[in-house]
Scaffold this motif. Structure first.
Motif, PDB file in Angstrom:
ATOM      1  N   GLU A   1       7.355   1.237  -9.310  1.00 49.90           N
ATOM      2  CA  GLU A   1       6.094   1.156 -10.056  1.00 49.90           C
ATOM      3  C   GLU A   1       5.153   2.318  -9.768  1.00 49.90           C
ATOM      4  OE1 GLU A   1       4.617  -2.516  -8.688  1.00 49.90           O
ATOM      5  OE2 GLU A   1       5.810  -3.720 -10.077  1.00 49.90           O
ATOM      6  N   CYS A   2       5.435   3.036  -8.681  1.00 53.68           N
ATOM      7  CA  CYS A   2       4.484   4.031  -8.236  1.00 53.68           C
ATOM      8  C   CYS A   2       5.120   5.419  -8.265  1.00 53.68           C
ATOM      9  CB  CYS A   2       4.004   3.675  -6.826  1.00 53.68           C
ATOM     10  SG  CYS A   2       2.734   4.786  -6.235  1.00 53.68           S
ATOM     11  N   ALA A   3       4.748   6.207  -9.267  1.00 53.63           N
ATOM     12  CA  ALA A   3       5.336   7.530  -9.443  1.00 53.63           C
ATOM     13  C   ALA A   3       5.131   8.454  -8.243  1.00 53.63           C
ATOM     14  CB  ALA A   3       4.789   8.172 -10.714  1.00 53.63           C
ATOM     15  N   PRO A   4       3.928   8.522  -7.677  1.00 54.81           N
ATOM     16  CA  PRO A   4       3.731   9.410  -6.524  1.00 54.81           C
ATOM     17  C   PRO A   4       4.646   9.077  -5.359  1.00 54.81           C
ATOM     18  CG  PRO A   4       1.616   8.692  -7.388  1.00 54.81           C
ATOM     19  CD  PRO A   4       2.673   7.906  -8.095  1.00 54.81           C
ATOM     20  N   CYS A   5       4.822   7.806  -5.070  1.00 53.91           N
ATOM     21  CA  CYS A   5       5.684   7.412  -3.966  1.00 53.91           C
ATOM     22  C   CYS A   5       7.147   7.685  -4.306  1.00 53.91           C
ATOM     23  CB  CYS A   5       5.490   5.934  -3.639  1.00 53.91           C
ATOM     24  SG  CYS A   5       3.956   5.624  -2.745  1.00 53.91           S
ATOM     25  N   LEU A   6       7.501   7.474  -5.546  1.00 57.84           N
ATOM     26  CA  LEU A   6       8.884   7.721  -5.962  1.00 57.84           C
ATOM     27  C   LEU A   6       9.210   9.196  -5.800  1.00 57.84           C
ATOM     28  CD1 LEU A   6      11.459   6.576  -7.177  1.00 57.84           C
ATOM     29  CD2 LEU A   6      10.560   7.118  -9.428  1.00 57.84           C
TER      30      LEU A   6
ATOM     31  N   ASP B   1       0.830  -1.184   0.000  1.00 60.79           N
ATOM     32  CA  ASP B   1       0.000   0.000   0.000  1.00 60.79           C
ATOM     33  C   ASP B   1       0.874   1.246   0.000  1.00 60.79           C
ATOM     34  OD1 ASP B   1      -2.656   0.926   0.063  1.00 60.79           O
ATOM     35  OD2 ASP B   1      -2.270   1.662   2.078  1.00 60.79           O
ATOM     36  N   CYS B   2       0.406   2.288  -0.710  1.00 57.74           N
ATOM     37  CA  CYS B   2       1.159   3.537  -0.745  1.00 57.74           C
ATOM     38  C   CYS B   2       1.386   4.065   0.665  1.00 57.74           C
ATOM     39  CB  CYS B   2       0.400   4.577  -1.568  1.00 57.74           C
ATOM     40  SG  CYS B   2       0.470   4.269  -3.333  1.00 57.74           S
ATOM     41  N   GLU B   3       0.337   4.011   1.474  1.00 56.56           N
ATOM     42  CA  GLU B   3       0.447   4.521   2.832  1.00 56.56           C
ATOM     43  C   GLU B   3       1.531   3.783   3.598  1.00 56.56           C
ATOM     44  OE1 GLU B   3      -2.896   5.132   5.693  1.00 56.56           O
ATOM     45  OE2 GLU B   3      -3.947   5.620   3.847  1.00 56.56           O
TER      46      GLU B   3
ATOM     47  N   ARG C   1      10.427  -2.084  -4.916  1.00 60.57           N
ATOM     48  CA  ARG C   1       9.627  -2.456  -6.080  1.00 60.57           C
ATOM     49  C   ARG C   1       8.442  -1.505  -6.231  1.00 60.57           C
ATOM     50  NH1 ARG C   1       6.699  -7.867  -6.353  1.00 60.57           N
ATOM     51  NH2 ARG C   1       5.392  -7.285  -8.087  1.00 60.57           N
ATOM     52  N   HIS C   2       7.846  -1.185  -5.102  1.00 58.10           N
ATOM     53  CA  HIS C   2       6.711  -0.276  -5.146  1.00 58.10           C
ATOM     54  C   HIS C   2       7.144   1.086  -5.686  1.00 58.10           C
ATOM     55  CE1 HIS C   2       2.758   1.263  -3.741  1.00 58.10           C
ATOM     56  NE2 HIS C   2       3.436   2.389  -3.671  1.00 58.10           N
ATOM     57  N   LEU C   3       8.300   1.556  -5.233  1.00 60.46           N
ATOM     58  CA  LEU C   3       8.803   2.848  -5.693  1.00 60.46           C
ATOM     59  C   LEU C   3       9.042   2.823  -7.201  1.00 60.46           C
ATOM     60  CD1 LEU C   3      11.299   3.765  -2.842  1.00 60.46           C
ATOM     61  CD2 LEU C   3       9.119   4.846  -3.327  1.00 60.46           C
TER      62      LEU C   3
END
Ligand SMILES: [Zn+2]
Length: 98
Positions: free
Chosen positions: A54-59, A21-23, A50-52
């Motif tokens: 794939e996930c632009a906002p989190c990156l 989850d992003c959170e 891995r999430h970073l």
């Protein structure tokens, strides 16, 4: 004819297909950057990375945090930066990115 659609810069959207989850990522991001994750948490490091990826906002969140830390470190070597300084740096970064 070029039928390109503007503004759709994030086709992946939010990567929360039940995995990470992003959170959760943001929540652990600070410990992750501090390298203060416990042995138990270290299992999550690959998931966070891995999430970073794939996930632009989190990156972007990660990038901002890294830059802020670097600037704060240089601004007041050793000392804890006041919250106001952090806010100012954050603001300038987000403003610059428009
Ligand atoms: Zn995310």
């Amino acid at each position: 004819m070029s039928g390109g659609r503007c503004g759709d810069a994030a086709p992946e959207g939010r990567a929360r297909s039940g995995e990470t989850d992003c959170e959760e990522v943001i929540d652990r991001l600070y410990a992750f950057l501090d390298e203060e994750l416990s042995a138990e948490d270290e299992v999550d490091v690959p998931r966070i990375q891995r999430h970073l990826a794939e996930c632009a906002p989190c990156l972007r969140e990660r990038d901002v945090e890294v830059v802020v830390r670097e600037v704060v470190r240089r601004a007041c070597a050793g000392d804890h930066a006041p919250q106001s300084l952090r806010v100012r740096i954050m603001t300038s970064i987000t403003t610059t990115r428009g």
